[in-house]
Write a protein that holds these residues in place. Structure first.
Motif, PDB file in Angstrom:
ATOM      1  N   ALA A  53       0.795  -1.240  -0.001  1.00  0.00           N
ATOM      2  CA  ALA A  53      -0.086  -0.010  -0.166  1.00  0.00           C
ATOM      3  C   ALA A  53       1.009   1.441   0.041  1.00  0.00           C
ATOM      4  O   ALA A  53       1.820   1.164   0.611  1.00  0.00           O
ATOM      5  N   ILE A 101      -2.938   0.247  -4.140  1.00  0.00           N
ATOM      6  CA  ILE A 101      -2.439  -1.220  -3.802  1.00  0.00           C
ATOM      7  C   ILE A 101      -1.541  -1.606  -5.017  1.00  0.00           C
ATOM      8  O   ILE A 101      -2.411  -1.427  -6.072  1.00  0.00           O
ATOM      9  N   ILE A 208      -8.418  -0.245   3.477  1.00  0.00           N
ATOM     10  CA  ILE A 208      -7.455  -1.113   4.050  1.00  0.00           C
ATOM     11  C   ILE A 208      -8.047  -1.413   5.509  1.00  0.00           C
ATOM     12  O   ILE A 208      -8.450  -0.461   6.128  1.00  0.00           O
ATOM     13  N   PHE A 225      -5.773  -6.315   3.617  1.00  0.00           N
ATOM     14  CA  PHE A 225      -5.717  -5.190   2.472  1.00  0.00           C
ATOM     15  C   PHE A 225      -6.319  -6.074   1.501  1.00  0.00           C
ATOM     16  O   PHE A 225      -5.894  -6.829   0.951  1.00  0.00           O
ATOM     17  N   GLU A 227      -6.663  -6.656  -2.554  1.00  0.00           N
ATOM     18  CA  GLU A 227      -5.835  -6.943  -3.754  1.00  0.00           C
ATOM     19  C   GLU A 227      -6.818  -6.777  -5.057  1.00  0.00           C
ATOM     20  O   GLU A 227      -7.083  -5.586  -5.656  1.00  0.00           O
TER      21      GLU A 227
END
Ligand SMILES: Cc1cc2nc3c(=O)[nH]c(=O)nc-3n(C[C@H](O)[C@H](O)[C@H](O)COP(=O)(O)OP(=O)(O)OC[C@H]3O[C@@H](n4cnc5c(N)ncnc54)[C@H](O)[C@@H]3O)c2cc1C
Length: 462
Positions: A53, A101, A208, A225, A227
């Motif tokens: 991130a 990301i 996140i 997080f 993706e």
């Protein structure tokens, strides 16, 4: 011959990570001869265990294009912070919070390409072993080609240690360089992370998630997080204090056991360490500079170090150019790097580190209470993240609540943390303009940090 003289460069950079690439690119663009080495294969450079991130403002500040194509995984609007009892979730979004990301390897490869395109010589699959010093100056490095196993020397006017947490050169410097070589384990968080494919799409794909719990992730946190559609980056970090638990075991037992991860598939797994402290007090010596994780250039609250290491690299590069143009590569001539980093990031970092020590000392009960009663509001967390300034919401009402809950120590600590953050900020604003006044400043700074550690040395867990 065991040690063969290779070439002479103006600058040798050890480590082609985010910090090293930015340093090398900046110097090479000014026309100097740069050699950059990394122990990884060329195609693996950039790959690392990471949350992947990066705040958008880092790209804006450094004039780097936003991620696109395969490098771009997702745009992030903000973060959700969960209390240990999971009853409170602070949703933080706003200026400075949007980010990306990225595909870490492809992002690293883009930085590498920009550095190589600037005209440097890349030595991949080469490991730096130690700095070479002559007459109190670093004059290059001793390295080993990992394919041929041969040792060789790279000579340089200026050498940069951007070797990440291993700090290969820094740790091997003699005391006369005036750069701290000791490592304190308590300044590190050890993490384990996996990339997992879930059976369903992520529910809040633009946030996140960070979870605080001193029993599950003592002195650290765990994260989820998003993706790609069903893919998440999930990991857990614990402070290297005393008998710290194994982060992989903690992640499996307390996080991956949840229904969210039922029937999920592991795509990648691995461990890593994040430095969490105030910046290295002095990052320059005769003929040498330290950049990135090797100089602790990381946000101590969330462990984000990509942005700060790139900033450190850019400032180091600009300083090296001026020093080479002056023909003076002494510590004094390179000093501006310390001054500028402290102005642009180090002061905020040091102040956030005080808050980190406070947070790491809290019990789950205090964390639950602090988040429930919004002793620090979402808006203030944002301000703290951007400016390193923490403003607490200690009104008459919250004071009454805390007294009622017999949380007087917590209330006092809240007041102390604000004052200590102000104190260290003032100290860093007075960072010496020349090495002449450094020793006194360094002793004072270490005293402040020591007193912060004593103040918040609570017992963890509930
Ligand atoms: C689990 C985890 C999650 C993280 N999540 C995030 C996140 O989401 N966002 C964020 O901003 N930051 C995150 N970080 C921190 C971030 O990854 C680092 O702060 C950042 O990569 C530091 O950059 P660097 O250039 O200093 O070091 P690195 O990127 O680590 O690069 C160092 C380079 O030096 C090379 N090297 C090392 N030793 C030698 C040697 N002896 N000889 C030659 N080459 C050598 C390595 O191969 C490597 O390529 C995370 C870190 C961890 C461990």
């Amino acid at each position: 011959v065991e040690e063969q003289l290779i070439e002479k460069f103006d600058v040798v950079v050890v480590g082609a990570g985010t910090g090293g690439c930015m340093t090398a690119k900046t110097v090479a663009e000014a026309g100097f001869e740069v050699g950059m080495i990394d122990l990884k294969n060329k195609d693996d450079i950039g790959e690392k265990v990471c949350g992947n991130a990066i705040g958008m403002h880092h790209f804006d500040n450094l004039g780097i294009e936003y991620p696109s194509g395969k490098e771009f995984k997702r745009k992030i609007e903000g973060g959700k912070l969960y209390s240990p009892d999971n009853k409170t979730a602070l949703h933080i979004k706003g200026a400075g919070l949007p980010g990306f990301i990225v595909d870490r390897r492809l992002f690293g490869q883009r930085l590498l390409k920009s550095a190589v395109d600037a005209g440097l010589t890349l030595f991949n699959s080469v490991k730096a072993l130690e700095p070479i010093t002559q007459k109190s100056f670093v004059t290059g490095i001793l390295a080993r080609n990992l394919k041929t196993k041969r040792k060789f020397r790279l000579c340089s006017k200026v050498t940069v240690d951007a070797s990440g947490v291993s700090a290969t050169l820094r740790r091997n410097l003699l005391p006369e360089f005036g750069i701290e070589t000791d490592m304190n384990r308590e300044d590190f968080v050890v993490c384990y992370r996996e990339i997992r494919e879930l059976k369903e799409e992520v529910t809040a794909p633009n946030f996140i998630e960070l979870y605080f719990n001193q029993n599950i992730a003592p002195r650290g946190y765990y994260w989820i997080f998003p993706e790609e559609e069903k893919r998440v980056n999930v990991g857990l970090g614990v402070g290297l204090f005393g008998e710290f638990p194994n982060p992989k075991k903690q992640l499996y037992e307390a996080v991956l056991s949840r229904s969210l991860f039922e029937k999920s598939v592991v795509l990648k797994g691995g461990g890593g360490q994040v430095p969490t402290r105030n910046p290295l007090s002095c990052m320059t010596g005769n003929g040498i500079l330290i950049v990135g994780d090797a100089a602790y250039q990381v946000n101590p609250i969330h462990g984000g170090g990509i942005g700060p290491s790139m900033l450190g690299g850019a400032i180091a590069g600009e300083t090296i150019i001026k020093a080479l143009e002056r023909g003076d590569i002494s510590r004094e001539s390179l000093w501006d790097y310390n001054v500028k980093y402290m102005q642009r990031y180090g002061t905020k970092q040091a102040s956030l580190d005080v808050f980190r020590l406070f947070l790491q000392g809290l019990s789950n009960d205090d964390l639950n209470c602090g988040m429930k009663y919004r002793l620090i509001t979402e808006e203030d967390i944002l301000r703290a993240a951007m400016e390193g300034k923490v403003q607490l919401n200690i009104t008459e009402k919250t004071q009454r609540i805390l007294r009622g809950l017999r949380k007087l120590t917590f209330l006092n600590d809240l007041r102390k943390v604000v004052n200590l953050m102000k104190k260290i900020k003032a100290q860093y604003k007075n960072y010496p303009a020349s090495p002449k006044y450094f020793e006194k400043w360094d002793i004072e700074t270490k005293d402040i940090v020591k007193s912060v550690k004593i103040t918040f040395k609570g017992t963890k867990g509930t």
